[in-house]
Scaffold this motif. Structure first.
Motif, PDB file in Angstrom:
ATOM      1  N   LEU A  67      64.018  41.479  67.056  1.00  0.00           N
ATOM      2  CA  LEU A  67      63.244  40.254  66.897  1.00  0.00           C
ATOM      3  C   LEU A  67      62.233  40.073  68.023  1.00  0.00           C
ATOM      4  O   LEU A  67      61.137  39.535  67.799  1.00  0.00           O
ATOM      5  CB  LEU A  67      64.182  39.053  66.825  1.00  0.00           C
ATOM      6  CG  LEU A  67      63.551  37.690  66.517  1.00  0.00           C
ATOM      7  CD1 LEU A  67      62.754  37.724  65.215  1.00  0.00           C
ATOM      8  CD2 LEU A  67      64.626  36.609  66.448  1.00  0.00           C
ATOM      9  N   SER A  68      62.543  40.513  69.230  1.00  0.00           N
ATOM     10  CA  SER A  68      61.575  40.374  70.316  1.00  0.00           C
ATOM     11  C   SER A  68      60.325  41.189  70.038  1.00  0.00           C
ATOM     12  O   SER A  68      59.207  40.758  70.369  1.00  0.00           O
ATOM     13  CB  SER A  68      62.201  40.787  71.649  1.00  0.00           C
ATOM     14  OG  SER A  68      62.564  42.157  71.643  1.00  0.00           O
ATOM     15  N   GLU A  71      58.292  39.171  67.604  1.00  0.00           N
ATOM     16  CA  GLU A  71      57.636  38.020  68.235  1.00  0.00           C
ATOM     17  C   GLU A  71      56.429  38.432  69.075  1.00  0.00           C
ATOM     18  O   GLU A  71      55.547  37.607  69.325  1.00  0.00           O
ATOM     19  CB  GLU A  71      58.641  37.253  69.080  1.00  0.00           C
ATOM     20  CG  GLU A  71      59.688  36.542  68.236  1.00  0.00           C
ATOM     21  CD  GLU A  71      60.765  35.871  69.063  1.00  0.00           C
ATOM     22  OE1 GLU A  71      61.239  36.500  70.033  1.00  0.00           O
ATOM     23  OE2 GLU A  71      61.123  34.724  68.745  1.00  0.00           O
ATOM     24  N   VAL A  76      56.853  33.314  64.705  1.00  0.00           N
ATOM     25  CA  VAL A  76      58.054  33.159  63.877  1.00  0.00           C
ATOM     26  C   VAL A  76      58.400  31.675  63.788  1.00  0.00           C
ATOM     27  O   VAL A  76      58.844  31.066  64.764  1.00  0.00           O
ATOM     28  CB  VAL A  76      59.231  33.960  64.456  1.00  0.00           C
ATOM     29  CG1 VAL A  76      60.454  33.836  63.543  1.00  0.00           C
ATOM     30  CG2 VAL A  76      58.847  35.426  64.645  1.00  0.00           C
ATOM     31  N   PRO A  78      60.343  28.129  62.025  1.00  0.00           N
ATOM     32  CA  PRO A  78      61.779  27.795  61.931  1.00  0.00           C
ATOM     33  C   PRO A  78      62.481  28.387  60.710  1.00  0.00           C
ATOM     34  O   PRO A  78      63.604  28.881  60.827  1.00  0.00           O
ATOM     35  CB  PRO A  78      61.791  26.264  61.900  1.00  0.00           C
ATOM     36  CG  PRO A  78      60.388  25.859  61.558  1.00  0.00           C
ATOM     37  CD  PRO A  78      59.504  26.926  62.075  1.00  0.00           C
ATOM     38  N   ARG A  81      62.773  32.137  61.256  1.00  0.00           N
ATOM     39  CA  ARG A  81      63.788  32.465  62.257  1.00  0.00           C
ATOM     40  C   ARG A  81      65.193  32.371  61.662  1.00  0.00           C
ATOM     41  O   ARG A  81      66.065  33.220  61.935  1.00  0.00           O
ATOM     42  CB  ARG A  81      63.651  31.547  63.463  1.00  0.00           C
ATOM     43  CG  ARG A  81      64.501  31.964  64.654  1.00  0.00           C
ATOM     44  CD  ARG A  81      64.154  31.120  65.888  1.00  0.00           C
ATOM     45  NE  ARG A  81      62.754  31.300  66.265  1.00  0.00           N
ATOM     46  CZ  ARG A  81      62.310  32.318  66.995  1.00  0.00           C
ATOM     47  NH1 ARG A  81      63.158  33.238  67.422  1.00  0.00           N
ATOM     48  NH2 ARG A  81      61.032  32.404  67.315  1.00  0.00           N
ATOM     49  N   ALA A  84      65.657  35.391  59.512  1.00  0.00           N
ATOM     50  CA  ALA A  84      65.790  36.587  60.344  1.00  0.00           C
ATOM     51  C   ALA A  84      67.192  36.691  60.927  1.00  0.00           C
ATOM     52  O   ALA A  84      67.800  37.771  60.926  1.00  0.00           O
ATOM     53  CB  ALA A  84      64.741  36.562  61.452  1.00  0.00           C
ATOM     54  N   ARG A  85      67.708  35.587  61.417  1.00  0.00           N
ATOM     55  CA  ARG A  85      69.043  35.612  62.012  1.00  0.00           C
ATOM     56  C   ARG A  85      70.118  35.931  60.987  1.00  0.00           C
ATOM     57  O   ARG A  85      71.132  36.557  61.309  1.00  0.00           O
ATOM     58  CB  ARG A  85      69.325  34.263  62.677  1.00  0.00           C
ATOM     59  CG  ARG A  85      68.551  34.052  63.985  1.00  0.00           C
ATOM     60  CD  ARG A  85      68.730  32.655  64.533  1.00  0.00           C
ATOM     61  NE  ARG A  85      68.120  32.523  65.866  1.00  0.00           N
ATOM     62  CZ  ARG A  85      67.835  31.367  66.428  1.00  0.00           C
ATOM     63  NH1 ARG A  85      68.096  30.225  65.786  1.00  0.00           N
ATOM     64  NH2 ARG A  85      67.287  31.321  67.635  1.00  0.00           N
TER      65      ARG A  85
END
Length: 314
Positions: A67-68, A71, A76, A78, A81, A84-85
């Motif tokens: 994810l970093s 970004e 990204v 809400p 995100r 993604a999580r």
């Protein structure tokens, strides 16, 4: 000649070196094999379009290790995100606003202000991304508009001699391309795929709109005619007509079957391989007929691919 690389440290190192030199390398993901090139290199990305014969207005997915790294290229929101999580690494692509100075070739986004990104789950893809250390643009590793590859042999059937190498990781587990979503401010399904839309709606607690333009795609996989075998395709068949190869599902039995038990996961994993098998059985003058598949869960993605396979050819 196109090299076939073993799925070991030496094969991964060779694949990473080729990518760093601006060459094209096909590699397995959990969905289908991708045709990888350095997403920062105009030459490499132009090479992807040329090898596939892909229209330059059709954007590409950028594959990243975490994810970093996402970004660093995109904003990204809400909803994105949360998705993604829940679903990364995995068969989900998010279309996100591109950051200024992201460093991607403009050919990747086809001139759009957004970029499609994904973190694949396949362990070989993840090791390759870590070894390469940069963003990898990777559409499916097949000639544009044709059946997507789920084995290294499928890649070589269509692209041998056009690309530097294929990293052979065996058959792909999911067998359908990733689900593509624009998540913020309102979630929109751009292409059904390996993550069912019902699971994403349950997570966010809201329904998804549907979007996409076959003439001006905002994400990959939106062209009206796509995933096409040589033979014509008929859908929702319960029996074969003369000259047809019937691909069954559940209670409808055929010469080939997506799943005898009506299992959508099995059907998704087998779809593209069976399209190729049926195409060979049908021959130059035959047709392929597919039994009905439910429009729910992975069935939504399966039917999307079948409708595009059956669409009039450009």
């Amino acid at each position: 000649m196109t090299e076939t690389l073993a799925p070991d440290d030496a094969g991964i190192a060779r694949a990473a070196r080729l990518l760093a030199e601006g060459e094209l390398v096909a590699f397995p993901t959990e969905t289908v094999y991708g045709l990888g090139g350095d997403a920062r290199s105009d030459r490499a990305v132009a090479g992807i379009y040329a090898a596939k014969g892909r229209p330059s207005f059709n954007p590409l997915i950028v594959h990243l290790p975490d994810l970093s790294a996402v970004e660093a290229l995109a904003t990204v929101g809400p909803n994105a995100r949360a998705l993604a999580r829940a679903f990364w690494p995995g068969p989900l692509t998010l279309v996100l606003p591109l950051r200024d100075g992201a460093g991607l070739s403009p050919l990747v986004t086809a001139g759009l202000a957004t970029v499609a990104v994904r973190i694949p789950a396949h362990p070989l893809a993840r090791r390759l991304l870590q070894a390469f250390g940069g963003p990898v643009a990777a559409p499916s590793a097949n000639p544009s508009g044709r059946v997507s590859p789920t084995r290294a042999g499928h890649v070589l059937e269509g692209l041998s001699g056009r690309i530097a190498a294929v990293l052979d990781g065996g058959p792909c587990a999911v067998g359908l391309e990733s689900t593509i979503v624009a998540a913020d401010p309102a979630p929109t399904l751009l292409r059904p795929g390996g993550v069912p839309v019902e699971a994403m709606e349950a997570l966010l607690g809201q329904p998804f709109a549907t979007g996409g333009d076959a003439h001006r795609p905002s994400a990959p996989g939106q062209l009206a005619s796509h995933y096409a075998p040589e033979a014509g395709v008929r859908l929702n068949a319960t029996a074969a007509e003369p000259g047809e190869v019937l691909v069954g599902f559940g209670p409808v039995k055929g010469a080939l079957t997506l799943s005898d038990t009506g299992d959508l996961v099995e059907a998704a994993a087998r779809l593209f391989d069976l399209l190729r098998q049926a195409d060979r059985l049908a021959g130059p003058h035959g047709r392929i007929a597919f039994a009905p598949v439910p429009e729910a869960g992975l069935g939504l993605a399966i039917n999307d691919r079948l409708r595009r396979a059956a669409a009039p050819r450009p």
